[in-house]
Design a protein around this motif. Sequence first.
Motif, PDB file in Angstrom:
ATOM      1  N   TRP A 200      31.342  59.103 -33.434  1.00 42.58           N
ATOM      2  CA  TRP A 200      31.185  60.528 -33.014  1.00 42.58           C
ATOM      3  C   TRP A 200      33.091  61.030 -33.121  1.00 42.58           C
ATOM      4  O   TRP A 200      33.650  60.242 -33.398  1.00 42.58           O
ATOM      5  CB  TRP A 200      30.952  60.773 -31.067  1.00 42.58           C
ATOM      6  CG  TRP A 200      29.708  60.189 -30.444  1.00 42.58           C
ATOM      7  CD1 TRP A 200      28.964  60.048 -31.524  1.00 42.58           C
ATOM      8  CD2 TRP A 200      29.675  59.970 -29.435  1.00 42.58           C
ATOM      9  NE1 TRP A 200      27.375  59.696 -30.215  1.00 42.58           N
ATOM     10  CE2 TRP A 200      28.116  59.874 -29.595  1.00 42.58           C
ATOM     11  CE3 TRP A 200      29.988  60.434 -27.744  1.00 42.58           C
ATOM     12  CZ2 TRP A 200      27.581  58.837 -28.226  1.00 42.58           C
ATOM     13  CZ3 TRP A 200      29.627  59.562 -27.146  1.00 42.58           C
ATOM     14  CH2 TRP A 200      28.699  59.671 -27.095  1.00 42.58           C
ATOM     15  N   ASN A 258      24.273  64.543 -37.842  1.00 44.36           N
ATOM     16  CA  ASN A 258      24.139  65.312 -36.309  1.00 44.36           C
ATOM     17  C   ASN A 258      24.804  66.022 -35.423  1.00 44.36           C
ATOM     18  O   ASN A 258      25.740  65.861 -35.000  1.00 44.36           O
ATOM     19  CB  ASN A 258      23.336  64.141 -35.518  1.00 44.36           C
ATOM     20  CG  ASN A 258      22.413  65.231 -34.241  1.00 44.36           C
ATOM     21  OD1 ASN A 258      21.671  66.192 -34.640  1.00 44.36           O
ATOM     22  ND2 ASN A 258      22.696  65.098 -33.301  1.00 44.36           N
ATOM     23  N   ILE A 259      24.485  66.904 -35.534  1.00 46.10           N
ATOM     24  CA  ILE A 259      25.109  68.043 -34.954  1.00 46.10           C
ATOM     25  C   ILE A 259      24.630  67.919 -33.622  1.00 46.10           C
ATOM     26  O   ILE A 259      23.641  69.008 -33.029  1.00 46.10           O
ATOM     27  CB  ILE A 259      25.463  69.137 -35.332  1.00 46.10           C
ATOM     28  CG1 ILE A 259      26.127  69.437 -36.327  1.00 46.10           C
ATOM     29  CG2 ILE A 259      26.520  70.410 -34.459  1.00 46.10           C
ATOM     30  CD1 ILE A 259      27.562  68.855 -36.817  1.00 46.10           C
ATOM     31  N   GLY A 279      29.456  65.865 -32.200  1.00 49.93           N
ATOM     32  CA  GLY A 279      28.251  64.804 -33.437  1.00 49.93           C
ATOM     33  C   GLY A 279      28.779  64.191 -33.623  1.00 49.93           C
ATOM     34  O   GLY A 279      29.367  62.779 -33.509  1.00 49.93           O
ATOM     35  N   ARG A 280      27.594  63.748 -34.412  1.00 54.55           N
ATOM     36  CA  ARG A 280      27.076  61.480 -34.940  1.00 54.55           C
ATOM     37  C   ARG A 280      26.980  61.681 -36.253  1.00 54.55           C
ATOM     38  O   ARG A 280      26.502  62.438 -36.715  1.00 54.55           O
ATOM     39  CB  ARG A 280      26.301  61.375 -33.768  1.00 54.55           C
ATOM     40  CG  ARG A 280      25.992  59.792 -34.776  1.00 54.55           C
ATOM     41  CD  ARG A 280      24.195  59.727 -34.235  1.00 54.55           C
ATOM     42  NE  ARG A 280      23.983  58.085 -34.479  1.00 54.55           N
ATOM     43  CZ  ARG A 280      23.725  57.872 -36.334  1.00 54.55           C
ATOM     44  NH1 ARG A 280      23.496  58.623 -36.790  1.00 54.55           N
ATOM     45  NH2 ARG A 280      23.056  57.419 -36.562  1.00 54.55           N
TER      46      ARG A 280
ATOM     47  N   GLY B 212      19.746  61.488 -32.538  1.00 55.81           N
ATOM     48  CA  GLY B 212      20.593  61.860 -33.729  1.00 55.81           C
ATOM     49  C   GLY B 212      20.434  60.752 -35.779  1.00 55.81           C
ATOM     50  O   GLY B 212      20.201  61.584 -35.647  1.00 55.81           O
ATOM     51  N   ARG B 215      17.468  62.465 -37.156  1.00 53.18           N
ATOM     52  CA  ARG B 215      17.809  63.624 -36.267  1.00 53.18           C
ATOM     53  C   ARG B 215      16.173  64.497 -37.343  1.00 53.18           C
ATOM     54  O   ARG B 215      15.662  65.564 -36.499  1.00 53.18           O
ATOM     55  CB  ARG B 215      18.660  64.482 -37.056  1.00 53.18           C
ATOM     56  CG  ARG B 215      19.079  64.652 -37.983  1.00 53.18           C
ATOM     57  CD  ARG B 215      20.258  65.001 -38.298  1.00 53.18           C
ATOM     58  NE  ARG B 215      20.496  65.311 -39.773  1.00 53.18           N
ATOM     59  CZ  ARG B 215      19.930  67.077 -40.737  1.00 53.18           C
ATOM     60  NH1 ARG B 215      19.147  67.359 -39.328  1.00 53.18           N
ATOM     61  NH2 ARG B 215      20.177  67.453 -41.791  1.00 53.18           N
ATOM     62  N   ILE B 222      20.291  74.169 -32.002  1.00 53.81           N
ATOM     63  CA  ILE B 222      21.744  74.581 -32.690  1.00 53.81           C
ATOM     64  C   ILE B 222      20.962  75.973 -34.637  1.00 53.81           C
ATOM     65  O   ILE B 222      21.619  76.912 -34.500  1.00 53.81           O
ATOM     66  CB  ILE B 222      23.024  73.469 -32.967  1.00 53.81           C
ATOM     67  CG1 ILE B 222      22.807  73.620 -31.760  1.00 53.81           C
ATOM     68  CG2 ILE B 222      24.044  74.274 -34.172  1.00 53.81           C
ATOM     69  CD1 ILE B 222      24.524  72.199 -32.063  1.00 53.81           C
ATOM     70  N   PRO B 268      26.697  63.993 -28.745  1.00 52.58           N
ATOM     71  CA  PRO B 268      26.774  64.207 -29.884  1.00 52.58           C
ATOM     72  C   PRO B 268      25.635  63.520 -30.642  1.00 52.58           C
ATOM     73  O   PRO B 268      25.076  63.288 -32.197  1.00 52.58           O
ATOM     74  CB  PRO B 268      28.085  63.233 -30.179  1.00 52.58           C
ATOM     75  CG  PRO B 268      28.663  63.499 -28.168  1.00 52.58           C
ATOM     76  CD  PRO B 268      27.916  63.464 -27.612  1.00 52.58           C
TER      77      PRO B 268
END
Lengths: 418, 418
Positions: A200, A258-259, A279-280, B212, B215, B222, B268
Amino acid sequence: MHEWISLHREEGTCFLQKIVRIPSTQGNEKEVQALIADKFRELRLDVDVWEPDGETLEKHLYFCSPRNRFTGSPNVVGVMKGSGGGRSILLNGHIDVVPEGNWDQWQDHPFSGNVVDGKLYGRGATDMKGGNLSLLLAVEAIQSLSIRLKGDVIVQSVIEEESGGVGTLAAIVKGYRADAALIPEPTNLRIFPKQQGSMWFRVEIKGRSAHGGTRYEGVSAIEKSMIVLQHIRELEEQRNARISDPLYAQNPIPIPINIGVIQGGNWPSSVPDTVKLEGRMGVAPEEKLDDAKEEMARWMEGLKGKDPWFEEHPPVVEWFGARWVPGSVDPGHDLMRVLMEQYREVKQEEPTIEASPWGTDGGLLTQLGETPCIVFGPGITQVAHYPNEHIVLDHVFEAAEIIALTLIHWCGFDGMEA
Amino acid sequence: MHEWISLHREEGTCFLQKIVRIPSTQGNEKEVQALIADKFRELRLDVDVWEPDGETLEKHLYFCSPRNRFTGSPNVVGVMKGSGGGRSILLNGHIDVVPEGNWDQWQDHPFSGNVVDGKLYGRGATDMKGGNLSLLLAVEAIQSLSIRLKGDVIVQSVIEEESGGVGTLAAIVKGYRADAALIPEPTNLRIFPKQQGSMWFRVEIKGRSAHGGTRYEGVSAIEKSMIVLQHIRELEEQRNARISDPLYAQNPIPIPINIGVIQGGNWPSSVPDTVKLEGRMGVAPEEKLDDAKEEMARWMEGLKGKDPWFEEHPPVVEWFGARWVPGSVDPGHDLMRVLMEQYREVKQEEPTIEASPWGTDGGLLTQLGETPCIVFGPGITQVAHYPNEHIVLDHVFEAAEIIALTLIHWCGFDGMEA
């Protein structure tokens, strides 16, 4: 084996309902772990129950948790000693579940455990109490059928997988190792010898405040964050263009960035002076976490070329919260061969071999615990962490059968108990 | 006049310090209003102190407030009766201040009232206790110099300007009206016969959640919000292209649409399924609030043509929180002439006439109270609502002088008191 498991579907379903109905979110694992420990005792395993020692563990390089006290959050390990001369295996499942979120989004009580159309519902059903039941049934089937194995079987019910793996770390530090490991996280019965890690991160983007009515006197951190989002998207493209592993061939974006969270500003009439992204970042199975961090840091330097604002206000990247260590096992590893054979035996079809789109405690087992870990289990990640989480019970029992047969072929059959 | 004010700078500064040092945020206006009421009594005004009746007011079409109880939040009005035959004027200033925010960002105590290099610091110094002092000094100068005016002077110290104008609304409903009005909000001594209104809005943008690590199975709210932000920017361009009023000629974006807050996602590692934007839409001085709302609603329909996602998931626009009614006074209005003349007299230069980049309670006075209102005061909006808010004391006293002379010329000079 097939028959025994078929005959114990109802009993297994009841036990799964029981453990799903206990909301074992972080800090609340004690009650369900007591049930698991009782089950282990019933199966005549050597049972080890302990609360990880946060003060010692937090000095460990691989420690990652938002807390350093685990009072009321025990690990439970049960060992079925083999008769000797066989290979050992470590079966690991986490008992912690993520919070259920907004109850309005659930059609039923989030911890109902109700079965509808062959699916059992509730937080944790897929991630991963269903998989844990597969492990328990596999061991119970072997016990009940009086099968004697040569190698040891170590079954772990650990805490903290959802927040960085301290449960598994504590078990490794305590000395639990084996010749190989299997984690029944929800792969939808695909076999994952490789798993990506993830970390993260947080990015803070600066603007300059002004009154909204004269917004041209300020610099909107929201507008600047759009440039940063696009820039991160390009980093994701670059990193994924490098992935040539055939195990990721079916995956449109093997290691995504990923956000997940955006938050900025605090007043409708003000130009926002800060935006925070969280994010991740996916990390390839053979990649080092630190290398990925460095690449991100270098990449963010490139923002300066895109907008002079970033020269004086470079976005700050911070690594925080959870991270999952990646792991990679040679697809030719003998546990792969054994598992694939049992899969073919039970399912009468070729297994799908892939690299995982997410991390598990398997990275810790493989990298730190020197116990090569394969991930294979029932359930699908599409419903994990979401409202109306559920698992198809048929898959739980299929996994149990495949795992039971794998234990026999991996650890070695030493005849029937007297 | 100039001499009297020069001689009373220190006294005035002390009083401004006193009222700045009382943090009169929403709900905490009572203490400072008591001080104002005492001051009014000292100036021999007829004083009216009352707590607006929320239950009655909230039924009013122009009611806008997050609360409907104003216990402990009184309005104070003081009337200096004229001798008759002159024009009346209403001098309005709000006593409420916005919260001081994070103390770390202030170099000094947020309510210090300290004077450094001719600037008085503290929340509310510019917005708008400095302007309020200008009004008080103007009235006090006239009283002290024994000047008798023909028309009435009504001085209002109102609550709630920062959250929708209920204080001024309550005074209008109570019957306070005049031939014209002046509000000394921080125009930096420019004269604003026209003021834009503004409304707060919220847009909720939907995505579809996913893990994520996969994704691509979800839809990021977003990412979709970036399209919406761009779309709103185009609406702002269109609306501003229509503004031809020469009073906005110096303004790069006369009626901005500011996005002040963004908030989306909560994890996240999850694809965010919701993003919420909050912003402020500027409304032209002659525009109706409802027309602006309708234009926004129609415009958002256009998103469907930009991304098919929006056909099934149209962003929802909601109007919430505060709004300020726009107002327009003919630049040829006689109070304009009088005020400009006194400005020239005191400053020995031509005044700047503009339309305001923000709203005040003046829109309510002009539109609902039928009291044409001009905005003119000391202080700059660049520091309003921000840490280290301050006001240049020289400008407070200049404004006081210009306003005092304006009262004489607008209300009519009826000789000196015996």
